[in-house]
Write an enzyme that holds these catalytic residues in place. Structure first.
Site, short mmCIF file in Angstrom:
data_model
loop_
_atom_site.label_atom_id
_atom_site.label_comp_id
_atom_site.label_asym_id
_atom_site.label_seq_id
_atom_site.Cartn_x
_atom_site.Cartn_y
_atom_site.Cartn_z
N HIS A 83 0.83 -1.21 0.00
CA HIS A 83 0.00 0.00 0.00
C HIS A 83 0.86 1.26 0.00
O HIS A 83 1.95 1.29 0.57
CB HIS A 83 -0.98 0.01 1.17
CG HIS A 83 -0.39 0.05 2.54
ND1 HIS A 83 -0.10 1.24 3.20
CD2 HIS A 83 -0.06 -0.94 3.40
CE1 HIS A 83 0.37 0.96 4.40
NE2 HIS A 83 0.42 -0.34 4.55
N ASP A 85 -0.27 4.42 1.01
CA ASP A 85 -0.60 5.45 2.00
C ASP A 85 0.16 5.23 3.31
O ASP A 85 0.66 4.14 3.59
CB ASP A 85 -2.09 5.48 2.27
CG ASP A 85 -2.63 4.20 2.91
OD1 ASP A 85 -2.23 3.10 2.47
OD2 ASP A 85 -3.44 4.29 3.85
N ASP A 145 6.18 1.81 6.53
CA ASP A 145 4.87 1.17 6.42
C ASP A 145 4.02 1.99 5.45
O ASP A 145 3.43 2.98 5.86
CB ASP A 145 4.23 1.10 7.81
CG ASP A 145 2.84 0.49 7.80
OD1 ASP A 145 2.48 -0.16 6.81
OD2 ASP A 145 2.11 0.68 8.80
N GLU A 179 -4.98 1.71 2.70
CA GLU A 179 -4.92 0.53 3.58
C GLU A 179 -5.01 0.94 5.04
O GLU A 179 -5.64 0.26 5.85
CB GLU A 179 -3.62 -0.25 3.32
CG GLU A 179 -3.55 -1.61 4.00
CD GLU A 179 -2.92 -1.58 5.39
OE1 GLU A 179 -2.92 -2.63 6.06
OE2 GLU A 179 -2.42 -0.50 5.81
N GLU A 180 -4.38 2.06 5.38
CA GLU A 180 -4.32 2.48 6.78
C GLU A 180 -5.68 2.88 7.34
O GLU A 180 -5.86 2.94 8.56
CB GLU A 180 -3.32 3.64 6.95
CG GLU A 180 -1.87 3.29 6.64
CD GLU A 180 -1.24 2.36 7.66
OE1 GLU A 180 -1.94 1.96 8.62
OE2 GLU A 180 -0.06 2.03 7.50
N ASP A 202 4.10 -6.36 3.66
CA ASP A 202 3.71 -5.36 4.65
C ASP A 202 4.00 -5.85 6.07
O ASP A 202 3.39 -5.39 7.03
CB ASP A 202 2.21 -5.03 4.50
CG ASP A 202 1.78 -3.78 5.24
OD1 ASP A 202 2.66 -2.97 5.60
OD2 ASP A 202 0.57 -3.62 5.46
N HIS A 385 3.96 3.90 12.56
CA HIS A 385 2.99 4.97 12.84
C HIS A 385 3.49 6.03 13.81
O HIS A 385 2.69 6.76 14.39
CB HIS A 385 1.67 4.38 13.38
CG HIS A 385 0.97 3.47 12.42
ND1 HIS A 385 -0.31 3.01 12.65
CD2 HIS A 385 1.36 2.93 11.24
CE1 HIS A 385 -0.68 2.22 11.64
NE2 HIS A 385 0.32 2.17 10.78
#
Length: 414
Positions: A83, A85, A145, A179-180, A202, A385
């Protein structure tokens, strides 16, 4: 096979993380932020430069490409997916990546916001002594990520095109938005993707292979209070805000929360509260590895709601539960070769596979139930994150190798 190969994964990764692709959980559009397409457009350009076919980004921001088969065998079409994002939990604007060459095993002091990545709090980082570690500058997340996964797929594609002696079937590449925020494959055209099996890139630490994830539901409580001017409110006003706070306070303090559970234990987690006296909303996520237990969690929440609301007959409230994704293991158990081939590829890369569970979900969770059995493979991304996010260059290179070997394994087994 990779002797003297000049990996492109690092330079690609450094380029990608500087493009802000943060998604927005409150947006109703798809993708949730148009800036995700900025990276998509760059990837389309680079995929063309590599020499791939069927390269495009569709209206929803999905990037597709094909590495054509170079074997006479009838090999199932496999897909590698990551992903684009990044999380809304921490700023992704103005990311300044830093390479810490030959990491010494200690704390990493970053130049911005007095941020220090403490080795004592990150044991995996401490185990990477001697590796080259990439971090952000301390005032943003890094974006490993999942831009580590994106860069690894891109480098593996570059390698396969440059080495036609490595036999493989048709390979589809897919890069997704959002995705997030749990919507990564919501608009995906599976017929257009045209793959039989897939792998999301991922995962975290070196060698990790995840074929089991949470099952997930979202829950929302909407509370309708009674709004009256505070000067004349005695025995009339019923505050939806106070009811919301009472519901949250009634949740268990020592169980059923992310901060009190581990392993395969599930939870009920309030993630957003908003409102005024007249109406308030609480958004929850419900998680468990056993799908049937999600119903138990919803009933538990309903019981709390009923007990609280019984004290406020003039007010009303409603709980709504929405399915998000399910444990990929339920599908992957029907196709054991998908995980077995990944284990073989990881071993060929000189790494011992680490079978792990995901206390979360990936695009692979939903893809598995959309007809694409899809476990999750390591990328090296860690401390996700937040400002302490990091990735090892050596881990990324091993992920590139794993992708290439995996394509080779599928051809050999066909």
């Amino acid at each position: 096979m990779f002797t003297n190969y000049k990996y492109t994964v690092t330079e690609r990764f450094l380029r990608y993380v500087q493009i802000d692709t943060q998604s927005d959980p409150l947006s109703k559009s798809f993708p949730s932020t148009e800036k995700q397409k900025d990276l998509g457009r760059l990837l389309v350009q680079e995929l063309h430069e590599i020499g791939l076919s069927d390269v495009e980004m569709d209206e929803h921001g999905y990037v597709f490409a094909t590495i054509p088969s170079n074997t006479s065998k009838d090999v199932p079409v496999i897909c590698f997916c990551s992903h684009m994002d990044t999380s809304s939990d921490c700023s992704g604007t103005g990311v300044k990546p830093i390479i810490h060459m030959h990491y010494d095993g200690g704390d990493i002091e970053l130049p911005e916001d007095n941020t220090v990545i403490k080795a004592a709090l990150h044991p995996y980082l401490a185990s990477k002594k001697g590796d080259d570690i990439i971090t952000a500058a301390g005032n943003t997340l890094l974006g490993a990520d999942d831009k580590a996964g994106v860069a690894e797929i891109m480098d593996a594609a570059y390698y396969l095109v440059a080495h036609p002696e490595i036999k493989h079937g048709t390979i589809r590449i897919l890069f997704t938005p959002d995705e997030e925020v749990g919507r990564g494959v919501e608009k995906l055209d599976m017929k257009k993707l045209g793959a039989s099996f897939g792998y999301t890139m991922d995962g975290g630490e070196l060698g990790s292979l995840e074929d089991e994830s949470f099952s997930a539901d979202a829950a929302k409580i909407v509370i309708d209070g009674v709004s009256v001017h505070p000067g004349t409110a005695k025995d009339k006003l019923v505050s939806a805000i106070k009811i919301a706070s009472e519901i949250i306070d009634a949740l268990p303090k020592d169980s059923l929360s992310p901060e009190t559970t581990e392993g395969r234990q599930g939870f009920i987690h309030p993630v957003r509260v908003s409102g005024i006296v007249e109406q308030a909303e609480i958004d929850f996520i419900l998680r468990d590895f056993v799908t049937a237990k999600l119903r138990d969690h919803a009933e538990f929440l309903q019981n709390i709601l009923d007990q609280v609301m019984a004290k406020y007959p003039a007010a009303s409230a409603k709980l709504t539960v929405t399915e998000q994704y399910r444990n990929m293991k339920e599908v992957l158990n029907l196709h054991p070769q998908v995980t077995a081939y990944a284990e073989e590829a990881i071993r060929r890369a000189g790494v011992e596979p680490l079978k792990m569970i995901i206390r979360g979900g990936t695009d692979g969770s939903r893809l598995s139930f959309m007809g694409l059995p899809c476990p999750n493979i390591f990328t090296g991304e860690m401390a996700l994150h937040g400002k302490s996010e990091y990735v090892s260059i050596q881990d990324m290179q091993k992920a590139v190798q794993t992708i290439v070997y995996l394509a080779q394994v599928w051809e050999e087994k066909a």
